[in-house]
Design a protein around this motif. Sequence first.
Motif, PDB file in Angstrom:
ATOM      1  N   MET A  82       8.587  16.964 -19.598  1.00  0.00           N
ATOM      2  CA  MET A  82       8.711  15.631 -18.529  1.00  0.00           C
ATOM      3  C   MET A  82       9.527  15.546 -17.605  1.00  0.00           C
ATOM      4  SD  MET A  82       8.686  12.010 -20.457  1.00  0.00           S
ATOM      5  CE  MET A  82      10.065  11.467 -21.003  1.00  0.00           C
ATOM      6  N   ALA A  83       9.312  15.151 -16.617  1.00  0.00           N
ATOM      7  CA  ALA A  83      10.408  14.885 -15.285  1.00  0.00           C
ATOM      8  C   ALA A  83      11.589  14.152 -15.652  1.00  0.00           C
ATOM      9  CB  ALA A  83       9.395  14.244 -14.320  1.00  0.00           C
ATOM     10  N   ASP A  84      12.546  14.641 -15.263  1.00  0.00           N
ATOM     11  CA  ASP A  84      14.051  13.795 -15.226  1.00  0.00           C
ATOM     12  C   ASP A  84      13.922  12.701 -14.244  1.00  0.00           C
ATOM     13  OD1 ASP A  84      14.314  16.288 -16.161  1.00  0.00           O
ATOM     14  OD2 ASP A  84      16.096  16.840 -15.010  1.00  0.00           O
ATOM     15  N   LYS A  85      13.324  12.671 -13.134  1.00  0.00           N
ATOM     16  CA  LYS A  85      13.512  11.594 -12.137  1.00  0.00           C
ATOM     17  C   LYS A  85      11.978  11.179 -11.802  1.00  0.00           C
ATOM     18  CE  LYS A  85      17.975  12.419 -10.353  1.00  0.00           C
ATOM     19  NZ  LYS A  85      18.553  11.670  -9.104  1.00  0.00           N
ATOM     20  N   LEU A  86      11.678   9.987 -11.053  1.00  0.00           N
ATOM     21  CA  LEU A  86      10.842   9.181 -10.456  1.00  0.00           C
ATOM     22  C   LEU A  86      10.948   8.963  -9.176  1.00  0.00           C
ATOM     23  CD1 LEU A  86       9.644   6.915 -13.362  1.00  0.00           C
ATOM     24  CD2 LEU A  86       8.733   8.955 -13.005  1.00  0.00           C
ATOM     25  N   LYS A  87      10.001   9.291  -8.186  1.00  0.00           N
ATOM     26  CA  LYS A  87       9.884   9.144  -6.919  1.00  0.00           C
ATOM     27  C   LYS A  87       9.275   7.666  -6.554  1.00  0.00           C
ATOM     28  CE  LYS A  87       9.197  11.534  -2.285  1.00  0.00           C
ATOM     29  NZ  LYS A  87       8.835  12.776  -1.957  1.00  0.00           N
ATOM     30  N   ILE A  88       9.679   6.736  -6.231  1.00  0.00           N
ATOM     31  CA  ILE A  88       9.107   5.573  -6.050  1.00  0.00           C
ATOM     32  C   ILE A  88       8.780   5.060  -4.914  1.00  0.00           C
ATOM     33  CG2 ILE A  88       8.774   2.954  -7.155  1.00  0.00           C
ATOM     34  CD1 ILE A  88      10.724   4.164  -9.399  1.00  0.00           C
ATOM     35  N   THR A  89       7.616   4.673  -4.303  1.00  0.00           N
ATOM     36  CA  THR A  89       7.708   4.276  -2.887  1.00  0.00           C
ATOM     37  C   THR A  89       7.116   2.911  -2.656  1.00  0.00           C
ATOM     38  OG1 THR A  89       7.347   6.550  -2.299  1.00  0.00           O
ATOM     39  CG2 THR A  89       6.805   4.943  -0.774  1.00  0.00           C
ATOM     40  N   LEU A  90       7.384   2.012  -2.018  1.00  0.00           N
ATOM     41  CA  LEU A  90       6.733   0.676  -1.904  1.00  0.00           C
ATOM     42  C   LEU A  90       5.678   0.826  -0.766  1.00  0.00           C
ATOM     43  CD1 LEU A  90       6.954  -2.191  -2.520  1.00  0.00           C
ATOM     44  CD2 LEU A  90       8.427  -2.509  -0.717  1.00  0.00           C
ATOM     45  N   VAL A  91       4.467   0.695  -1.219  1.00  0.00           N
ATOM     46  CA  VAL A  91       3.200   0.937  -0.582  1.00  0.00           C
ATOM     47  C   VAL A  91       2.355  -0.310  -0.158  1.00  0.00           C
ATOM     48  CG1 VAL A  91       2.697   3.261  -1.195  1.00  0.00           C
ATOM     49  CG2 VAL A  91       1.993   1.543  -2.529  1.00  0.00           C
ATOM     50  N   LYS A  92       2.774  -1.484  -0.670  1.00  0.00           N
ATOM     51  CA  LYS A  92       2.174  -2.588  -0.390  1.00  0.00           C
ATOM     52  C   LYS A  92       3.238  -3.763  -0.281  1.00  0.00           C
ATOM     53  CE  LYS A  92      -2.068  -5.466  -1.691  1.00  0.00           C
ATOM     54  NZ  LYS A  92      -1.840  -6.775  -2.661  1.00  0.00           N
ATOM     55  N   SER A  93       2.923  -4.817   0.731  1.00  0.00           N
ATOM     56  CA  SER A  93       4.052  -5.635   1.041  1.00  0.00           C
ATOM     57  C   SER A  93       4.308  -6.710  -0.294  1.00  0.00           C
ATOM     58  CB  SER A  93       3.889  -6.494   2.207  1.00  0.00           C
ATOM     59  OG  SER A  93       4.405  -7.633   2.436  1.00  0.00           O
ATOM     60  N   THR A  94       5.483  -7.384  -0.250  1.00  0.00           N
ATOM     61  CA  THR A  94       5.732  -8.299  -1.411  1.00  0.00           C
ATOM     62  C   THR A  94       5.491  -9.711  -0.868  1.00  0.00           C
ATOM     63  OG1 THR A  94       8.002  -8.273  -0.795  1.00  0.00           O
ATOM     64  CG2 THR A  94       7.377  -6.863  -2.558  1.00  0.00           C
ATOM     65  N   ILE A  95       4.996  -9.844   0.244  1.00  0.00           N
ATOM     66  CA  ILE A  95       4.914 -11.110   0.705  1.00  0.00           C
ATOM     67  C   ILE A  95       3.542 -11.633  -0.055  1.00  0.00           C
ATOM     68  CG2 ILE A  95       3.754 -12.598   2.919  1.00  0.00           C
ATOM     69  CD1 ILE A  95       5.290 -10.343   4.544  1.00  0.00           C
ATOM     70  N   GLY A  96       3.745 -12.856  -0.438  1.00  0.00           N
ATOM     71  CA  GLY A  96       2.456 -13.586  -1.299  1.00  0.00           C
ATOM     72  C   GLY A  96       2.695 -12.758  -2.865  1.00  0.00           C
ATOM     73  N   ALA A  97       3.408 -12.214  -3.029  1.00  0.00           N
ATOM     74  CA  ALA A  97       3.632 -11.729  -4.593  1.00  0.00           C
ATOM     75  C   ALA A  97       4.328 -12.711  -5.436  1.00  0.00           C
ATOM     76  CB  ALA A  97       4.204 -10.485  -4.807  1.00  0.00           C
ATOM     77  N   VAL A  98       4.090 -12.430  -6.576  1.00  0.00           N
ATOM     78  CA  VAL A  98       4.722 -13.568  -7.602  1.00  0.00           C
ATOM     79  C   VAL A  98       6.330 -13.558  -7.323  1.00  0.00           C
ATOM     80  CG1 VAL A  98       5.116 -14.129 -10.078  1.00  0.00           C
ATOM     81  CG2 VAL A  98       2.802 -13.116  -9.124  1.00  0.00           C
ATOM     82  N   PRO A  99       7.059 -14.245  -7.482  1.00  0.00           N
ATOM     83  CA  PRO A  99       8.381 -14.231  -7.322  1.00  0.00           C
ATOM     84  C   PRO A  99       9.217 -13.181  -8.224  1.00  0.00           C
ATOM     85  CG  PRO A  99       7.870 -16.539  -7.148  1.00  0.00           C
ATOM     86  CD  PRO A  99       6.626 -15.802  -7.733  1.00  0.00           C
ATOM     87  N   LYS A 100       8.693 -13.171  -9.462  1.00  0.00           N
ATOM     88  CA  LYS A 100       9.474 -12.371 -10.533  1.00  0.00           C
ATOM     89  C   LYS A 100       9.057 -11.014  -9.958  1.00  0.00           C
ATOM     90  CE  LYS A 100       9.227 -11.381 -15.423  1.00  0.00           C
ATOM     91  NZ  LYS A 100       8.607 -11.564 -16.634  1.00  0.00           N
ATOM     92  N   HIS A 101       7.939 -10.611  -9.503  1.00  0.00           N
ATOM     93  CA  HIS A 101       7.519  -9.202  -9.012  1.00  0.00           C
ATOM     94  C   HIS A 101       8.546  -8.851  -7.659  1.00  0.00           C
ATOM     95  CE1 HIS A 101       3.455  -9.137 -10.916  1.00  0.00           C
ATOM     96  NE2 HIS A 101       4.253  -9.242 -11.837  1.00  0.00           N
ATOM     97  N   LYS A 102       8.786  -9.694  -6.747  1.00  0.00           N
ATOM     98  CA  LYS A 102       9.432  -9.580  -5.845  1.00  0.00           C
ATOM     99  C   LYS A 102      10.926  -9.203  -6.091  1.00  0.00           C
ATOM    100  CE  LYS A 102       7.636 -12.764  -2.494  1.00  0.00           C
ATOM    101  NZ  LYS A 102       7.836 -13.966  -1.697  1.00  0.00           N
ATOM    102  N   LYS A 103      11.586  -9.929  -7.269  1.00  0.00           N
ATOM    103  CA  LYS A 103      12.750  -9.535  -7.593  1.00  0.00           C
ATOM    104  C   LYS A 103      12.652  -8.080  -8.508  1.00  0.00           C
ATOM    105  CE  LYS A 103      15.229 -13.432  -6.888  1.00  0.00           C
ATOM    106  NZ  LYS A 103      16.388 -13.539  -6.175  1.00  0.00           N
ATOM    107  N   THR A 104      11.860  -7.791  -9.172  1.00  0.00           N
ATOM    108  CA  THR A 104      11.611  -6.616  -9.714  1.00  0.00           C
ATOM    109  C   THR A 104      11.834  -5.376  -8.591  1.00  0.00           C
ATOM    110  OG1 THR A 104      10.327  -7.460 -11.408  1.00  0.00           O
ATOM    111  CG2 THR A 104      10.265  -5.120 -11.201  1.00  0.00           C
ATOM    112  N   VAL A 105      11.231  -5.303  -7.447  1.00  0.00           N
ATOM    113  CA  VAL A 105      10.856  -4.633  -6.568  1.00  0.00           C
ATOM    114  C   VAL A 105      12.315  -4.346  -5.888  1.00  0.00           C
ATOM    115  CG1 VAL A 105      10.209  -4.086  -4.094  1.00  0.00           C
ATOM    116  CG2 VAL A 105       8.552  -4.655  -5.821  1.00  0.00           C
TER     117      VAL A 105
END
Length: 60
Positions: free
Chosen positions: A1-24
């Motif tokens: 299992m990998a030690d790290k995760l490489k996470i990339t934002l590929v879709k805008s948070t405009i219009g997303a649920v406020p909870k999801h914006k905070k998570t990002v």
Amino acid sequence: MADKLKITLVKSTIGAVPKHKKTVEALGLRKLHHTVELPNNAAVKGMVNQVKHLVKVEEI
């Protein structure tokens, strides 16, 4: 299992649920196509699972 995760934002948070914006934001992602490397643990996996429609994840 990998030690790290490489996470990339590929879709805008405009219009997303406020909870999801905070998570990002909590993942450390600021702009579109911004990439961060985070440890592969349960907390990060849970956050990624919540916003899986907005991010791309790779194991390192």
